[in-house]
Design an enzyme around this catalytic site. Structure first.
Site, PDB file in Angstrom:
ATOM      1  N   CYS A 237       1.762   6.876  -8.845  1.00 38.86           N
ATOM      2  CA  CYS A 237       2.774   7.972  -8.834  1.00 38.86           C
ATOM      3  C   CYS A 237       2.348   9.079  -9.650  1.00 38.86           C
ATOM      4  O   CYS A 237       3.163  10.228  -9.583  1.00 38.86           O
ATOM      5  CB  CYS A 237       4.182   7.145  -8.952  1.00 38.86           C
ATOM      6  SG  CYS A 237       3.989   6.291 -10.713  1.00 38.86           S
TER       7      CYS A 237
ATOM      8  N   GLU B 180      10.395   4.514 -19.450  1.00 32.69           N
ATOM      9  CA  GLU B 180       9.661   3.545 -19.829  1.00 32.69           C
ATOM     10  C   GLU B 180       8.691   3.782 -20.904  1.00 32.69           C
ATOM     11  O   GLU B 180       7.875   4.918 -20.870  1.00 32.69           O
ATOM     12  CB  GLU B 180       9.078   2.895 -18.746  1.00 32.69           C
ATOM     13  CG  GLU B 180       9.959   2.613 -17.588  1.00 32.69           C
ATOM     14  CD  GLU B 180       9.368   1.904 -16.431  1.00 32.69           C
ATOM     15  OE1 GLU B 180       9.909   0.593 -15.954  1.00 32.69           O
ATOM     16  OE2 GLU B 180       8.269   2.017 -16.073  1.00 32.69           O
TER      17      GLU B 180
ATOM     18  N   GLU C  35      12.152   4.525 -11.569  1.00 36.33           N
ATOM     19  CA  GLU C  35      10.853   5.155 -11.601  1.00 36.33           C
ATOM     20  C   GLU C  35      10.483   5.271 -10.101  1.00 36.33           C
ATOM     21  O   GLU C  35       9.982   4.337  -9.695  1.00 36.33           O
ATOM     22  CB  GLU C  35       9.863   4.688 -12.630  1.00 36.33           C
ATOM     23  CG  GLU C  35       9.030   5.505 -13.208  1.00 36.33           C
ATOM     24  CD  GLU C  35       7.534   5.619 -12.380  1.00 36.33           C
ATOM     25  OE1 GLU C  35       7.513   6.002 -11.442  1.00 36.33           O
ATOM     26  OE2 GLU C  35       6.662   4.870 -12.979  1.00 36.33           O
TER      27      GLU C  35
END
Ligand code: ADP
Length: 481
Positions: free
Chosen positions: A286, A463, A252
């Site tokens: 993010c 995820e 990620e």
């Protein structure tokens, strides 16, 4: 020094034991709000990481049933909620975010354990219906094996929880490496785990400089999966290091999220959403909007409205209840924001508003005043690279095609946000966006129940949700006459 009932030990945890010494010295942890020294953590390296991997491999020889794993997950979920306030205080002290955000982080983290515990049934073996080619076919979800979890400093608990909960659900054994800027939250979590007397070696925590630990996790044959959240640069490095061993990676990486406001959008709703989305963790997430793209006809209204809201933000120590924006993580983070602002202004961007910092703030704190920049030129660095700070930079677009092209013109593809009242336009735009998470008239980020991850160079794998659990499994098919 930090005094906490959850930090009776300040060290790593390998094979069911605290590792209190290292011949490599210590990692000093400091409070980004005032530079205060919080703790020294022994700096572990390749030898200890190898021990942790081998302990994990041994622990895997004893299989844990689905019920047992569900019980561990439930215990952790409950313990996180019981210790919510103390964990949140530790997060704020080492990371800097406002306490209310830290509390929300603990609750969010706990949600991953709860979700996995409630969905263990998805990992049961199942038979395909009927007989195929005269045989019975069965699918089993086997644990991937020993997994390395490498996490960043912006959500010291939640980024670990996303991986850890799924790894436990899948039956993996874990070697976790938190960011060396914020290791204390994980140490507190391991103190909680230690009280449960879980099988030794199943859950290991290794704290130290990243390079040597990462190299062992990539090269040791017992590690079958590395799950990493962090920068694209390090993600690429891990892929390269793991390639000779054909190791699975779940990545990620960076986001560079576009926040797109079309001419028919509800401007007030878009401004409210941007305030929540952009300034969480002082802009260091993010999924934070990094490129605010606004239709030229509503650019002025939108800019005026967001500037008025930003001007009212209070910057301060995260432990102070009136703080909206805490410090950035370190000096380098402040310098990066300054560099992006200077670059934007030198290329024709205009500063609309900048919050005045309280002179009483500690000079050793890494505070950066929130700022709104208008008329951000398309060649600004801020449009290419994530700023990771409290800056709103607004760029105008001229048509839907222009907006989509601009949004997609990045190597990243994690999160995007679309604001329009027109359903047809919304569907068309979304289908053209190459981002794994898209907010439609909302700036909401991920949730434990849904898969989350990036397209393009924002990552590999997902995820959260059932997909997140399956990421840590290997499917095995059996066929029987
Ligand atoms: P950021 O820019 O957000 O700090 P990084 O990618 O540098 O992101 O860090 C994310 C995590 O990756 C941290 O735990 C960090 O210590 C770790 N990390 C950094 N470099 C390496 C490396 N060479 N190998 C393994 N892990 C690394």
């Amino acid at each position: 020094m930090l005094n906490s009932p959850l930090l009776q030990q300040i060290s790593s945890y390998i094979d069911g034991k605290w590792i209190n010494a290292s011949n490599r010295g210590v990692i000093a942890v400091t409070n980004p709000a005032n530079g205060e020294h919080l703790a020294d953590v022994p700096d572990l390296g390749a030898t200890e990481t190898t021990s942790a991997v081998e302990a994990a491999a041994r622990a895997l020889l004893a299989r844990a049933s689905l019920d047992e794993r569900a019980r561990w997950l439930t215990q952790i979920h409950q313990a996180l909620l019981e210790n919510k306030h103390e964990l949140a205080r530790i997060i704020t002290l080492e990371q800097g975010k406002p306490l209310k955000e830290s509390i929300a982080e603990v609750e969010y983290a706990a949600g991953f354990f709860h979700f996995c515990a409630a969905n263990m049934g998805q990992l049961e073996s199942h038979s395909l219906p009927g007989r195929i080619r005269g045989s019975e076919w069965k699918i089993h979800h086997r644990p991937a094996g020993v997994v390395g979890l490498i996490t960043p400093w912006n959500f010291p608990l939640a980024m670990l929880a996303k991986k850890f909960a799924s790894a436990i659900a899948a039956g993996c054994a874990v070697v976790a490496k938190p960011a060396d800027l914020t290791p204390l939250t994980c140490i507190a979590l391991w103190q909680i785990l230690d009280q449960f007397h879980l099988p030794a070696g199943r859950f290991n925590l290794v704290i130290g400089k990243a390079g040597p630990i990462g190299e062992v996790l990539c090269a040791h044959p017992a590690v079958r999966l590395i799950s990493f959240t962090g920068s694209t640069v390090v993600g690429r490095l891990l892929m390269a290091q793991a390639a000779p061993y054909v190791k699975r990676l779940a990545l990620e990486l960076g986001g560079n999220a576009p926040f797109m406001v079309f001419d028919d959008a509800d401007i007030e709703a878009a401004v409210n959403a941007l305030m929540l989305n952009k300034f969480r963790c002082a802009g260091q997430t993010c999924v934070c909007a990094n490129r605010v793209l606004v239709a030229r006809s509503v650019q002025k209204d939108f800019t005026d409205a967001i500037a008025a809201r930003v001007a009212a933000l209070r910057v301060g120590d995260g432990l102070d209840a009136s703080t909206d924006i805490g410090p950035l993580i370190n000096r380098g983070a402040v310098e990066k924001v300054n560099r992006h602002v200077t670059d934007a202004l030198s290329k024709g961007g205009r500063q609309i508003v900048e919050v005045k910092l309280d002179p009483a703030l500690s000079p050793n704190g890494h505070f950066r005043a929130p700022v709104v920049l208008g008329d951000l030129p398309r060649n600004a660095e801020m449009l290419v690279e994530e700023t990771f700070g409290p800056v709103v930079g607004i760029t105008a677009f001229d048509s839907d095609e222009d907006a989509v092209t601009l949004a997609n013109s990045t190597i990243h593809g994690l999160a995007a946000y679309v604001f329009t009242r027109n359903t047809d336009r919304m569907q068309r735009v979304v289908s053209q966006l190459r981002f794994g998470h898209v907010g439609l008239n909302t700036g909401a980020g991920p949730t434990p129940e849904a898969p989350f991850g990036g397209m393009k160079q924002s990552g590999i794998g997902r995820e959260g949700g059932i997909e997140g659990m399956l990421e840590f499994c290997e499917s095995q098919t059996t066929v029987q006459l």
